[in-house]
Design a protein around this motif. Structure first.
Motif, PDB file in Angstrom:
ATOM      1  N   PRO A 145     -13.395  -8.732  -3.800  1.00  0.00           N
ATOM      2  CA  PRO A 145     -13.034  -9.259  -2.409  1.00  0.00           C
ATOM      3  C   PRO A 145     -11.825 -10.058  -2.660  1.00  0.00           C
ATOM      4  CG  PRO A 145     -14.959 -10.387  -3.347  1.00  0.00           C
ATOM      5  CD  PRO A 145     -14.911  -9.232  -4.114  1.00  0.00           C
ATOM      6  N   PHE A 146     -11.059 -10.037  -1.473  1.00  0.00           N
ATOM      7  CA  PHE A 146      -9.645 -11.056  -1.375  1.00  0.00           C
ATOM      8  C   PHE A 146      -9.432 -11.616  -0.160  1.00  0.00           C
ATOM      9  CE2 PHE A 146      -4.791 -10.659  -1.391  1.00  0.00           C
ATOM     10  CZ  PHE A 146      -4.700 -11.968  -2.099  1.00  0.00           C
ATOM     11  N   SER A 147      -8.729 -12.758  -0.081  1.00  0.00           N
ATOM     12  CA  SER A 147      -8.884 -13.399   1.074  1.00  0.00           C
ATOM     13  C   SER A 147      -7.701 -12.656   2.264  1.00  0.00           C
ATOM     14  CB  SER A 147      -8.193 -14.997   0.812  1.00  0.00           C
ATOM     15  OG  SER A 147      -7.118 -14.814  -0.032  1.00  0.00           O
ATOM     16  N   ASP A 148      -6.747 -11.917   1.539  1.00  0.00           N
ATOM     17  CA  ASP A 148      -5.692 -11.493   2.403  1.00  0.00           C
ATOM     18  C   ASP A 148      -5.738  -9.833   2.256  1.00  0.00           C
ATOM     19  OD1 ASP A 148      -5.149 -14.422   2.008  1.00  0.00           O
ATOM     20  OD2 ASP A 148      -4.069 -13.743   3.692  1.00  0.00           O
ATOM     21  N   PRO A 149      -6.955  -9.132   2.723  1.00  0.00           N
ATOM     22  CA  PRO A 149      -6.781  -7.639   2.423  1.00  0.00           C
ATOM     23  C   PRO A 149      -5.856  -6.876   3.087  1.00  0.00           C
ATOM     24  CG  PRO A 149      -8.863  -8.417   3.351  1.00  0.00           C
ATOM     25  CD  PRO A 149      -8.095  -9.366   3.419  1.00  0.00           C
ATOM     26  N   LEU A 150      -4.581  -6.565   3.188  1.00  0.00           N
ATOM     27  CA  LEU A 150      -3.814  -5.815   4.198  1.00  0.00           C
ATOM     28  C   LEU A 150      -3.838  -4.612   4.470  1.00  0.00           C
ATOM     29  CD1 LEU A 150      -1.277  -4.961   2.420  1.00  0.00           C
ATOM     30  CD2 LEU A 150      -0.357  -7.338   2.765  1.00  0.00           C
ATOM     31  N   ALA A 151      -4.400  -3.917   3.507  1.00  0.00           N
ATOM     32  CA  ALA A 151      -4.647  -2.314   3.766  1.00  0.00           C
ATOM     33  C   ALA A 151      -6.154  -2.055   4.360  1.00  0.00           C
ATOM     34  CB  ALA A 151      -4.430  -1.713   2.584  1.00  0.00           C
ATOM     35  N   LYS A 185      -0.575 -16.517   8.282  1.00  0.00           N
ATOM     36  CA  LYS A 185      -0.743 -15.633   7.046  1.00  0.00           C
ATOM     37  C   LYS A 185      -1.649 -14.597   7.448  1.00  0.00           C
ATOM     38  CE  LYS A 185      -4.955 -17.305   4.650  1.00  0.00           C
ATOM     39  NZ  LYS A 185      -5.791 -16.140   4.502  1.00  0.00           N
ATOM     40  N   ASP A 186      -2.102 -14.758   8.602  1.00  0.00           N
ATOM     41  CA  ASP A 186      -3.338 -13.459   8.840  1.00  0.00           C
ATOM     42  C   ASP A 186      -2.662 -12.767   9.990  1.00  0.00           C
ATOM     43  OD1 ASP A 186      -5.865 -14.272   7.606  1.00  0.00           O
ATOM     44  OD2 ASP A 186      -5.191 -16.275   8.683  1.00  0.00           O
ATOM     45  N   ASN A 215      -0.702 -10.394   7.693  1.00  0.00           N
ATOM     46  CA  ASN A 215      -1.639  -9.516   7.278  1.00  0.00           C
ATOM     47  C   ASN A 215      -1.759  -8.429   8.605  1.00  0.00           C
ATOM     48  OD1 ASN A 215      -2.098 -10.441   4.953  1.00  0.00           O
ATOM     49  ND2 ASN A 215      -3.882 -11.665   5.591  1.00  0.00           N
ATOM     50  N   GLN A 268     -12.573  -6.306   5.879  1.00  0.00           N
ATOM     51  CA  GLN A 268     -12.095  -7.588   5.740  1.00  0.00           C
ATOM     52  C   GLN A 268     -13.427  -8.628   5.903  1.00  0.00           C
ATOM     53  OE1 GLN A 268      -9.291  -8.802   8.816  1.00  0.00           O
ATOM     54  NE2 GLN A 268      -8.514  -6.701   8.821  1.00  0.00           N
ATOM     55  N   PRO A 291       0.903  -1.135  -0.218  1.00  0.00           N
ATOM     56  CA  PRO A 291       0.046  -0.037  -0.014  1.00  0.00           C
ATOM     57  C   PRO A 291       0.869   1.179   0.109  1.00  0.00           C
ATOM     58  CG  PRO A 291      -0.657  -1.681   1.749  1.00  0.00           C
ATOM     59  CD  PRO A 291       0.534  -1.989   1.178  1.00  0.00           C
ATOM     60  N   MET A 342       1.283  -5.942   9.182  1.00  0.00           N
ATOM     61  CA  MET A 342       1.627  -5.259   7.860  1.00  0.00           C
ATOM     62  C   MET A 342       0.397  -3.716   8.411  1.00  0.00           C
ATOM     63  SD  MET A 342       3.110  -6.247   4.831  1.00  0.00           S
ATOM     64  CE  MET A 342       3.915  -7.570   4.223  1.00  0.00           C
ATOM     65  N   ARG A 343      -0.663  -4.446   8.587  1.00  0.00           N
ATOM     66  CA  ARG A 343      -1.572  -3.270   8.995  1.00  0.00           C
ATOM     67  C   ARG A 343      -0.997  -2.422  10.160  1.00  0.00           C
ATOM     68  NH1 ARG A 343      -5.409  -8.041   8.635  1.00  0.00           N
ATOM     69  NH2 ARG A 343      -6.241  -7.995   6.586  1.00  0.00           N
ATOM     70  N   ILE A 394       1.224  -0.162   8.699  1.00  0.00           N
ATOM     71  CA  ILE A 394       0.443   1.102   8.103  1.00  0.00           C
ATOM     72  C   ILE A 394       0.214   2.042   9.139  1.00  0.00           C
ATOM     73  CG2 ILE A 394      -1.405   1.541   6.855  1.00  0.00           C
ATOM     74  CD1 ILE A 394      -1.085  -1.227   5.378  1.00  0.00           C
ATOM     75  N   GLY A 413      -7.882 -16.729  -7.484  1.00  0.00           N
ATOM     76  CA  GLY A 413      -6.989 -15.962  -6.764  1.00  0.00           C
ATOM     77  C   GLY A 413      -7.036 -15.632  -5.234  1.00  0.00           C
ATOM     78  N   GLN A 414      -8.009 -16.564  -4.789  1.00  0.00           N
ATOM     79  CA  GLN A 414      -7.900 -16.724  -3.249  1.00  0.00           C
ATOM     80  C   GLN A 414      -6.923 -17.359  -2.648  1.00  0.00           C
ATOM     81  OE1 GLN A 414      -9.786 -14.151  -2.349  1.00  0.00           O
ATOM     82  NE2 GLN A 414     -11.089 -13.763  -4.210  1.00  0.00           N
ATOM     83  N   VAL A 415      -6.386 -16.947  -1.441  1.00  0.00           N
ATOM     84  CA  VAL A 415      -5.189 -17.727  -1.113  1.00  0.00           C
ATOM     85  C   VAL A 415      -5.865 -19.029  -0.307  1.00  0.00           C
ATOM     86  CG1 VAL A 415      -3.186 -17.774   0.530  1.00  0.00           C
ATOM     87  CG2 VAL A 415      -3.943 -15.552  -0.426  1.00  0.00           C
TER      88      VAL A 415
END
Lengths: 411, 261
Positions: B52-58, A178-179, A182, B64, A29, A185-186, A189, A308-310
């Motif tokens: 939508p995305f599984s890992d929306p880091l912003a 993985k979360d 995330n 989410q 971002p 990272m948040r 930010i 494209g979803q993990v």
């Protein structure tokens, strides 16, 4: 532009735009851009700075306990028919290679005038290493950890808290590594000026994959000088390491990357977690099953569905339970420099028992994946093989005890 | 690039513009089109449509969770683009898609923007694609298919870079009012209007829309003091949580609460 690094690593290193071949980059971002671009501009200069080098190597020696030994595995070698050496990262302070990176980045953070450290952790090894160096250097420390991992890794949560870190439970998404990444990272930010994010592996946006690789490169460098003393030459025929994100693997491979052809070629074998099997739907075998895309800030291979979803990975080993792999590994795979194999949960547990009883070393479950691949090697009779013994198995005792009653380990 | 719906909107419409961010497939798979139609009916100036995305880091927890719910409901990019096409058949309102890079890579960058052009999408906001990666992976396909990129700028963005982002952006610049993820309390509490003012005085080519931190009439008016308008995301998704079958009423009440307080 050619740096010393590029000359050493040929086409396998990072380019000026932060890519390893087609993999890497910095998908971040805009709010993180000032932090990331400062790191991109300054990390090489900071790492090569004499003062940094001196402080880092002194602490690696006097605090971490480096160099870690290179142990000749006598009984295993006899059984296997080749000379097997174990690079003993399990003997580093906190019990794994993770401390090399955590220490290096914490020193970097101090030079960047950051007072607050954040990190993600899965099994808790990177979290413990980070909490440790923060205690050592007087930095405040917040560790993000998935709710599920907090439940299954209670002793490490206790360690982090004892070391003075705040452990934040992550309840978003799948509530695992993985979360936690995330969420870290948040946090970064929201704290752009006082905080440094110590990523635990060779993943994330540029420059992290290269930065972490450089901080872990001490592993392979020590192997070279130790082999020179203990054998007739300073390189092995094969290096084997487990990969989740891939930091211990890059750490031990890096020194030998450029020996990629001819008589002095060093083969590289990375071992990922097949979980319950490649076709079980419960696996973390990124190279075998992943596709290219953007995860956690870099273009790399990871487990995802067609939209494209993990996809949430599975491995008995929490340290390998990550859907992606570092971009440099993706490049080493696609360029053919490094071979990848996968090992199931059960094969790994059997290999852990095998090493425990043959050499008196209880390895971490992650490491056990590399050992399982060593056990089934063909065509190395009389050769020299080094395996990265990336961590010790204390944290996995519960799993080992549970499995020892379930399977006949001697079979 | 030809003059488009966004440019016309900013040129013709007086007063502060209101954009709403909606999450397709939320709260139910079928909610997308009724929600969009209700927003258009209530006179919202343009729509931002999440992918939508599984890992929306912003994103903060609200977006989410809305994204996760949408994916659980079975939303995917192909279905989403069909919904967008249906919204476009209904209205000429500017449509901006907002989403993370990975689903676009899997759909195919070229195929995705070709489809966007075909169904009448005006612009995209890609929150994990900074300028450098945009140029490397996206610029060619987006320009070919007349899609505008809209960058975010925040109070931590150096002014020099703000100018660079403005030069590449089309339609508007999305100003983030404080360094935070979407919808968090700090985003609401620490709105940095000083920064927005500073950016508004740079003489940029694009109008400014304020992105994060708006949830009611008071924050809308504060956020837009030095901007052309504001975008509401998390607060709207919260309001829509239990909206099934009542989209019109809930949207009406919500839009009124932002416009008039």
């Amino acid at each position: 532009m050619t740096s010393k690094h590029d000359l050493v690593e040929g086409n396998y290193g990072v380019d000026d735009e932060g890519y390893f071949g087609q993999f890497g980059g910095a998908f971040i971002p805009e709010l993180l851009q000032p932090n990331i671009s400062q790191l991109q501009r300054e990390y090489r200069t900071l790492l090569e700075d004499d003062d940094f080098q001196r402080e880092f190597s002194e602490l690696l020696r006097d605090y971490v306990g480096r160099p870690t030994p290179l142990t000749f595995a006598t009984r295993c070698s006899e059984e296997l028919g080749f000379r097997l050496f174990l690079k003993r990262e399990d003997l580093a302070h906190t019990g794994a290679h993770k401390i090399n990176n955590a220490l290096g980045q914490a020193l970097l953070a101090k030079r960047l005038k950051r007072t607050r450290i954040i990190a993600e952790t899965g099994a808790g090894q990177h979290g413990v290493a980070t909490a440790t160096v923060c205690a050592l250097l007087g930095l405040s420390c917040v560790i993000y950890m998935g709710e599920k991992d907090i439940e299954r890794q209670a002793p490490n949560v206790g360690r982090m808290r004892l070391l003075g870190a705040e452990v934040v439970s992550v309840s978003s998404g799948s509530r695992t590594l993985k979360d936690a990444t995330n969420e870290a990272m948040r946090d970064w930010i929201a704290h752009p000026t006082d905080t440094h994010y110590i990523i635990g592996s060779v993943v994330g946006p540029h420059p992290f994959p290269d930065l972490v690789a450089r901080l872990q490169s001490v592993i392979g460098q020590e192997v070279r000088s130790q082999l020179a003393l203990q054998t007739s030459r300073d390189y092995p025929d094969l290096v084997v390491a487990c990969v989740g994100g891939g930091s211990n693997a890059i750490g031990i491979f890096g020194e030998f990357l450029h020996q990629d052809k001819g008589e002095q070629k060093v083969q590289l074998l990375a071992v990922e977690a097949a979980g319950e099997g490649l076709d079980s739907g419960k696996t973390a075998a990124t190279i075998a099953l992943g596709r290219a895309g953007v995860l956690h800030g870099s273009y790399t291979l990871f487990l995802q569905n067609s939209d494209g979803q993990v996809v949430e990975p599975h491995s008995l080993s929490a340290g390998l339970d990550y859907p992606g792999i570092g971009p440099q590994h993706a490049h080493l795979f696609s360029s053919g420099r490094c071979q990848f194999e996968s090992v199931t949960d059960e094969e790994a547990v059997r290999a852990a028992f095998w090493l425990s009883r043959s050499e008196g070393i209880i390895p971490a479950l992650e490491t056990a994946h590399a050992l399982a691949a060593v056990k089934r090697l063909k065509g190395f009779v009389g050769k020299t093989v080094v395996v990265s013994l990336s961590g010790r198995g204390d944290k996995d005792m519960e799993t080992y005890l549970k499995w020892s009653s379930e399977i006949d380990v001697r079979r | 690039m030809s003059v488009g719906r966004l440019e016309n909107l900013f040129k013709s419409r007086a007063g502060k513009l209101l954009s709403i961010f909606l999450m397709p497939g939320y709260p139910r798979l079928e909610s997308t089109v009724p929600t969009a139609k209700a927003l258009i009916e209530e006179g919202v100036d343009f729509l931002e449509i999440g992918m939508p995305f599984s890992d929306p880091l912003a994103d903060g927890p609200v977006i989410q969770q809305a994204g996760q719910r949408s994916l659980q409901n079975g939303m995917n990019l192909s279905r989403l683009l069909e919904d967008v096409a249906e919204i476009r058949e209904h209205s000429e309102i500017p449509l901006v898609l907002m989403g993370y890079a990975n689903p676009l890579f899997q759909y195919g960058i070229e195929a995705f923007f070709a489809r966007c052009e075909e169904i009448g999408v005006d612009a995209c906001i890609l929150p994990d694609v900074p300028l450098e990666e945009y140029r490397r992976h996206f610029a060619a396909a987006m320009k070919k298919h007349h899609q505008r990129i809209i960058f975010l700028v925040s109070s931590v963005t150096p002014l020099e870079r703000v100018r660079e982002l403005d030069a590449e952006s089309g339609g508007f610049l999305d100003v983030v009012s404080s360094p935070s993820v979407t919808g968090t309390s700090s985003a609401v509490g620490q709105m940095n209007t000083g920064f927005i003012r500073e950016v508004s005085e740079l003489g940029l080519q694009n109008p400014l829309m304020v992105g994060f931190g708006i949830r009611d009439a008071a924050t809308f008016s504060r956020a837009t003091e030095f901007a052309r308008g504001g975008i509401v995301g998390s607060a709207f998704l919260e309001a829509m949580k239990e909206s099934t079958g009542k989209e019109r009423e809930i949207v009406k009440t919500f839009v009124l609460s932002i416009r008039n307080g």
